[in-house]
Design an enzyme around this catalytic site. Structure first.
Site, mmCIF file in Angstrom:
data_model
loop_
_atom_site.group_PDB
_atom_site.id
_atom_site.type_symbol
_atom_site.label_atom_id
_atom_site.label_comp_id
_atom_site.label_asym_id
_atom_site.label_seq_id
_atom_site.Cartn_x
_atom_site.Cartn_y
_atom_site.Cartn_z
ATOM 1 N N ASP A 1 -16.673 2.246 26.223
ATOM 2 C CA ASP A 1 -15.208 2.287 25.884
ATOM 3 C C ASP A 1 -14.792 1.429 24.865
ATOM 4 O O ASP A 1 -13.748 1.857 24.338
ATOM 5 C CB ASP A 1 -14.703 1.727 27.282
ATOM 6 C CG ASP A 1 -14.966 0.335 27.801
ATOM 7 O OD1 ASP A 1 -16.318 0.173 27.530
ATOM 8 O OD2 ASP A 1 -14.085 -0.349 27.749
ATOM 9 N N THR B 1 -13.278 -4.710 29.248
ATOM 10 C CA THR B 1 -14.511 -5.083 29.347
ATOM 11 C C THR B 1 -15.280 -4.539 30.722
ATOM 12 O O THR B 1 -14.424 -4.732 31.612
ATOM 13 C CB THR B 1 -15.026 -6.696 29.212
ATOM 14 O OG1 THR B 1 -16.340 -6.938 29.725
ATOM 15 C CG2 THR B 1 -14.136 -7.401 29.920
ATOM 16 N N THR C 1 -19.294 -7.846 26.762
ATOM 17 C CA THR C 1 -18.395 -7.509 25.596
ATOM 18 C C THR C 1 -17.641 -8.756 25.098
ATOM 19 O O THR C 1 -17.336 -9.389 26.000
ATOM 20 C CB THR C 1 -17.312 -6.486 25.865
ATOM 21 O OG1 THR C 1 -18.163 -5.018 26.295
ATOM 22 C CG2 THR C 1 -16.256 -6.050 25.058
HETATM 23 N N1 ASP Z 1 -17.478 -2.031 28.243
HETATM 24 C C1 ASP Z 1 -18.853 -2.197 27.661
HETATM 25 C C2 ASP Z 1 -19.640 -0.859 27.464
HETATM 26 O O1 ASP Z 1 -19.410 -0.215 28.492
HETATM 27 C C3 ASP Z 1 -19.615 -3.002 28.612
HETATM 28 C C4 ASP Z 1 -19.032 -4.271 29.143
HETATM 29 O O2 ASP Z 1 -17.702 -4.604 28.747
HETATM 30 O O3 ASP Z 1 -19.782 -5.213 29.906
HETATM 31 O O4 ASP Z 1 -20.180 -0.651 26.545
#
Ligand code: ASP
Length: 368
Positions: free
Chosen positions: A267, A287, A236
């Site tokens: 999220d 993230t 992210t």
């Molecule tokens: N939080 C992000 C999601 O679940 C993925 C990430 O940050 O690695 O979509």
């Protein structure tokens, strides 16, 4: 505990000298783990320590995702590319803040840079869903008026963060998704991509094949072993900022998780989970494993612990991340408070991250 010692006070004269503000950058206490990202803002004119001056400073932090990032698996060239990406994002946002621009503009600009960089899982470099599409989520929040905009499951928008901002400013809503959000984009002059070719990257496509093969083989006894890194699974990008007017903002953008079900929303666009900003407390961009970050309402919880429990930014951020870990989730977050203190905790082996230090120097880090 005071996080700063004043080491630079300057008088900044605006054209016609109608008023002046004192810009000061604060020194981080090295011993305090909470790092200060407040940075020296543009200062012209003479140093002049006068009473009753308004205190102005800026702070800026970006991230490009947290996960298992091992030095041994990174080539020097690749590492240089990631660092350059984070530096470009810092430059884009910090230039705006230095010119007395808004934290909203700074976070949006930085996130756009990272969305355009194929190394990061957002915009151009987005991961693939289980049906081979790219579906992007993003959000932005203005800590001054607690305004927010969020978008989810976008397929044809080059820079989802800018559509999130448009939702905040022009839609009368907070969150829009899919075709409706894209129709709204079109109505407001954002060009839609005709297909998803723009989002194709070999690395993300291969990651999808790997994750699918691992799923098929069951990963159990006798099954072929696949090494799936966090890099393959998710990522992210995000930015948080404090501007010269004392306004905080946060922005986050993501392609989500590799092999996610079409329609899954993480999220990042959920206000209070992956993204939150409140001038009274802090701005946060998270993230990690989105499902856990939603359940722990991460970003708002950091703010709430500061507001209702009087915790420092660092304590609050760490405490919320510990809660995520207890649930079984991993990841990290970047946060800045209204004094310019910053926190960048993560419970993975690495997090792509960068901030502007009190001397205006860019600091970019990847590993623990
Ligand atoms: N939080 C992000 C999601 O679940 C993925 C990430 O940050 O690695 O979509």
């Amino acid at each position: 505990m005071s996080q700063f010692k004043l080491h630079d006070v300057r008088l900044f004269c605006v054209p016609n000298c109608f008023f002046a503000v004192v810009l000061f950058s604060a020194g981080a206490l090295a011993a305090a783990q909470e790092q200060s990202g407040s940075a020296k803002a543009v200062s012209k004119g003479e140093t002049n320590d006068q009473p009753n001056m308004e205190i102005r400073k800026v702070g800026f932090v970006v991230h490009g995702g947290a996960g298992t990032i091992e030095r041994s698996e990174m080539t020097p060239e690749r590492e240089r590319e990631y660092r350059a990406g984070l530096e470009h994002a810092l430059t884009a946002g910090y230039e705006i803040l230095k010119r007395a621009g808004s934290s909203l503009d700074a976070t949006e600009a930085a996130v756009r840079v990272l969305e355009d960089d194929p190394h990061f899982n957002a915009g151009k470099g987005s991961v693939f869903t289980n049906v081979g599409t790219n579906e992007m989520d993003a959000a932005i929040m203005d800590g001054k008026a607690l305004r927010a905009g969020a978008v989810a499951s976008l397929k044809h928008i080059k820079n989802p963060v800018s559509l999130a901002r448009l939702v905040m400013e022009r839609s009368g809503h907070v969150m829009m998704d899919g075709e409706g959000a894209e129709a709204f984009a079109k109505e407001n002059g954002i060009q839609l991509l005709t297909d998803q070719k723009y989002f194709f990257t070999k690395q993300r496509w291969e990651a999808l094949q790997k994750v699918k093969s691992a799923e098929k083989s069951g990963g159990g006894a006798g099954g072929k072993k696949y090494i799936i890194t966090d890099q393959d699974r998710h990522g992210t990008v995000g930015a948080v900022a404090l501007d010269q007017n004392g306004n905080l903002a946060a922005a986050t953008s993501t392609g989500g998780t590799t092999n996610k079900r079409a329609g899954r929303v993480g999220d990042s666009p959920v206000i209070g989970s992956g993204t939150y900003a409140n001038n009274a407390t802090c701005a946060v961009s998270a993230t990690g494993d989105g499902e856990y970050f939603i359940r722990a309402t991460v970003a708002h919880e950091v703010s709430a612990l500061m507001e209702y429990r009087g915790m420092s930014l660092k304590e609050a951020a760490q405490s919320v991340l510990d809660k995520v870990a207890k649930l079984g989730g991993s990841g990290g977050l970047i946060a800045i408070d209204r004094q310019g203190n910053i926190a960048l905790p993560f419970n993975t082996s690495g997090m792509y991250r960068g901030y502007v230090d009190p001397n205006g120097k860019f600091v970019v880090e990847i590993y623990k």
